[in-house]
Scaffold this motif. Structure first.
Motif, short mmCIF file in Angstrom:
data_model
loop_
_atom_site.label_atom_id
_atom_site.label_comp_id
_atom_site.label_asym_id
_atom_site.label_seq_id
_atom_site.Cartn_x
_atom_site.Cartn_y
_atom_site.Cartn_z
N ARG A 240 53.24 119.67 -39.03
CA ARG A 240 53.30 119.71 -37.57
C ARG A 240 52.10 119.00 -36.94
O ARG A 240 52.24 118.31 -35.93
N LYS A 243 52.49 115.32 -36.69
CA LYS A 243 53.40 114.87 -35.63
C LYS A 243 52.86 115.21 -34.24
O LYS A 243 53.51 114.91 -33.24
N MET A 245 52.76 118.16 -33.15
CA MET A 245 53.62 119.24 -32.69
C MET A 245 52.96 120.61 -32.85
O MET A 245 53.57 121.56 -33.35
N ASN A 285 48.10 114.25 -27.47
CA ASN A 285 49.43 114.27 -28.08
C ASN A 285 49.98 115.69 -28.15
O ASN A 285 51.19 115.90 -28.29
N SER A 291 59.13 119.85 -28.54
CA SER A 291 60.32 118.99 -28.52
C SER A 291 60.96 119.07 -27.14
O SER A 291 61.36 120.15 -26.71
N ALA A 331 65.50 112.41 -31.47
CA ALA A 331 64.39 111.49 -31.71
C ALA A 331 64.91 110.11 -32.14
O ALA A 331 64.39 109.08 -31.71
N ASP A 335 64.35 106.62 -30.01
CA ASP A 335 63.69 105.46 -30.62
C ASP A 335 64.61 104.24 -30.63
O ASP A 335 64.19 103.12 -30.31
N LYS A 341 57.24 105.34 -29.86
CA LYS A 341 56.06 106.19 -29.73
C LYS A 341 55.06 105.58 -28.74
O LYS A 341 54.78 104.39 -28.81
N SER A 354 54.58 110.87 -26.92
CA SER A 354 53.49 111.03 -27.88
C SER A 354 53.36 109.77 -28.72
O SER A 354 54.35 109.09 -29.00
N LEU A 356 52.70 109.93 -31.69
CA LEU A 356 53.05 110.38 -33.03
C LEU A 356 54.51 110.77 -33.18
O LEU A 356 55.02 110.81 -34.30
N HIS A 357 55.20 111.07 -32.07
CA HIS A 357 56.56 111.62 -32.16
C HIS A 357 57.30 111.32 -30.86
O HIS A 357 56.85 111.70 -29.78
N THR A 358 58.46 110.67 -30.97
CA THR A 358 59.19 110.27 -29.76
C THR A 358 59.81 111.45 -29.02
O THR A 358 60.24 111.30 -27.88
#
Length: 403
Positions: A240, A243, A245, A285, A291, A331, A335, A341, A354, A356-358
């Motif tokens: 986590r 990412k 998260m 981030n 999410s 995600a 993308d 990202k 982020s 790191l994570h869409t």
């Protein structure tokens, strides 16, 4: 102190002022605060960790209630195991920080929630949303939920059958909506049933099952392997973190957040933040709602229109019919619709995806709720244009229309 703003209370750090903030420290106090708001006919927002909500910049002209009760108990007293029944019940008050509960259970040698490590929020909110990750959902371990029924004005005990758990939903959450992202006329932004406490049925075991490939790869084992629950928890937190998260533990230095999380788990999170980022500076981030969009569950016909390489998993349709549908990845859609990202609606925007994570929409330090909403709508419109799928937001949007 004066009342906080929603920016003070939420993980994404946006939102307007609050007319009245109440933090009851007793079961009766929680019920009385809810009753007072309902009797006056003013808006009511029962808030947990503030991790799954996006609130307008406008003033909230109602009551915000945050349960200050954070006790965890083991009614079974973790008695020596007799026979084949290894079930242990754990009861937690609604205001308990969720990751504090997970840490407690892992430390006691209990299996069942280790895969849910690091999810921001509280025990009360966990059953409303039916949080899930890495092969586990709260629904898998809930034994009963004690609630205040705002309709009948009674304390009620709900069973898993009463709660109608589904993918990121429950009967509690459903009472707030008349359609996806469309608030109900009566119970919004707080469900008809206000959670008072939750009893979990866990297994007396120092090991758990590695259910998901991503987690298995992180641990260097095959899916289905049993490992120590502490090792699983550590791996989940690491994945986590990679990412972004996780919540930013710096938020607990705020006077409005002090005391809402155990200092041991805060200290551990700060140490982990430093090991990942090289410092304990704020990590933007992590200034998100987690999410932001739910993974769409489509009919077979709708899923057939997606590109061949789009992820597909069997899942029940969300209409309650029991019919099988196809779940795809939000995600992936984001993308492949061109929102990569770090995407922002313009250079230097205060809100962006982020880096790191869409799937996380982030506040880069000075964003407003309007900035985040603009980013969300841009992504929704782009995905719909590319694939014909309208993404549904996962957070509770208060004063903001994200349909």
């Amino acid at each position: 102190m004066t009342s906080p703003t929603f920016a003070d209370l939420t993980t994404i750090g946006v939102g307007g002022s609050i007319a009245r903030f109440i933090e009851p420290d007793s079961r009766v106090g929680v019920i009385e605060a809810v009753e007072d708001a309902d009797d006056r006919g003013v808006p009511l927002c029962v808030i947990g960790g503030g991790s799954n909500m996006l609130v307008s910049d406008e003033p909230f002209m109602g009551f915000v209630v945050r349960d200050a009760r954070r006790s965890i108990g083991v009614p079974d007293e973790v008695a020596p195991v007799e026979g084949d029944d290894r079930t242990v019940h754990v009861n937690a008050e609604a205001g308990t920080n969720w990751d504090d509960l997970v840490e407690f259970c892992v430390r006691l040698g209990l299996e069942g929630v280790e895969g849910l490590s690091g999810i921001p929020g509280t025990v009360g909110a966990s059953v409303v949303q039916n949080i899930g990750a890495y092969g586990q959902e709260v629904a898998d371990s809930v034994d009963s939920v004690e609630v205040w029924d705002r309709e009948t004005k009674k304390v009620v005990e709900l069973t898993p059958a009463d709660l109608h758990f589904g993918y990121r939903t429950s009967a509690l959450k459903s009472s707030m909506y008349q359609a996806p992202a469309t608030p109900a006329d009566k119970y919004f932004p707080t469900p008809r049933y206000v959670v008072l406490s939750v009893t979990f049925a866990l297994r007396h075991s120092a090991t758990g099952v590695v259910n998901v490939g991503q987690l298995a790869r992180a641990l260097g084992v095959e899916t289905g392997t049993r490992l120590e629950t502490q090792a699983i928890r550590d791996a989940v937190l690491a994945v986590r973190a990679g990412k972004g998260m996780l919540e930013d533990p710096n938020r607990y230095a705020s006077p409005w957040m002090r005391g809402t999380k155990d200092t041991r788990t805060i200290d551990a999170a700060m140490e982990a933040l430093k090991s990942v980022n090289g410092s304990t500076d704020p990590d933007y981030n992590r200034h998100s709602c987690g999410s932001f969009f739910m993974n769409p569950v489509l009919t077979a016909e709708a899923a057939a229109k997606l590109p061949e390489d789009a992820p597909r998993f069997a899942a029940p349709l969300p209409d309650g019919s029991g019919a099988q549908g196809v779940k795809t990845s939000a995600a992936w859609l984001i993308d492949h619709a061109g929102f990569h990202k770090g995407f922002a609606v313009h250079e230097g925007a205060a809100a962006s995806l982020s880096t790191l994570h869409t799937l996380a929409l982030t506040n880069r330090g000075s964003a407003t709720a309007a900035d985040v909403a603009e980013l969300a709508r841009t992504v929704q419109n782009g995905v719909e244009s590319a694939f014909g799928v309208r993404l549904v937001p996962e957070p509770v949007a208060i004063g903001i229309d994200l349909r």
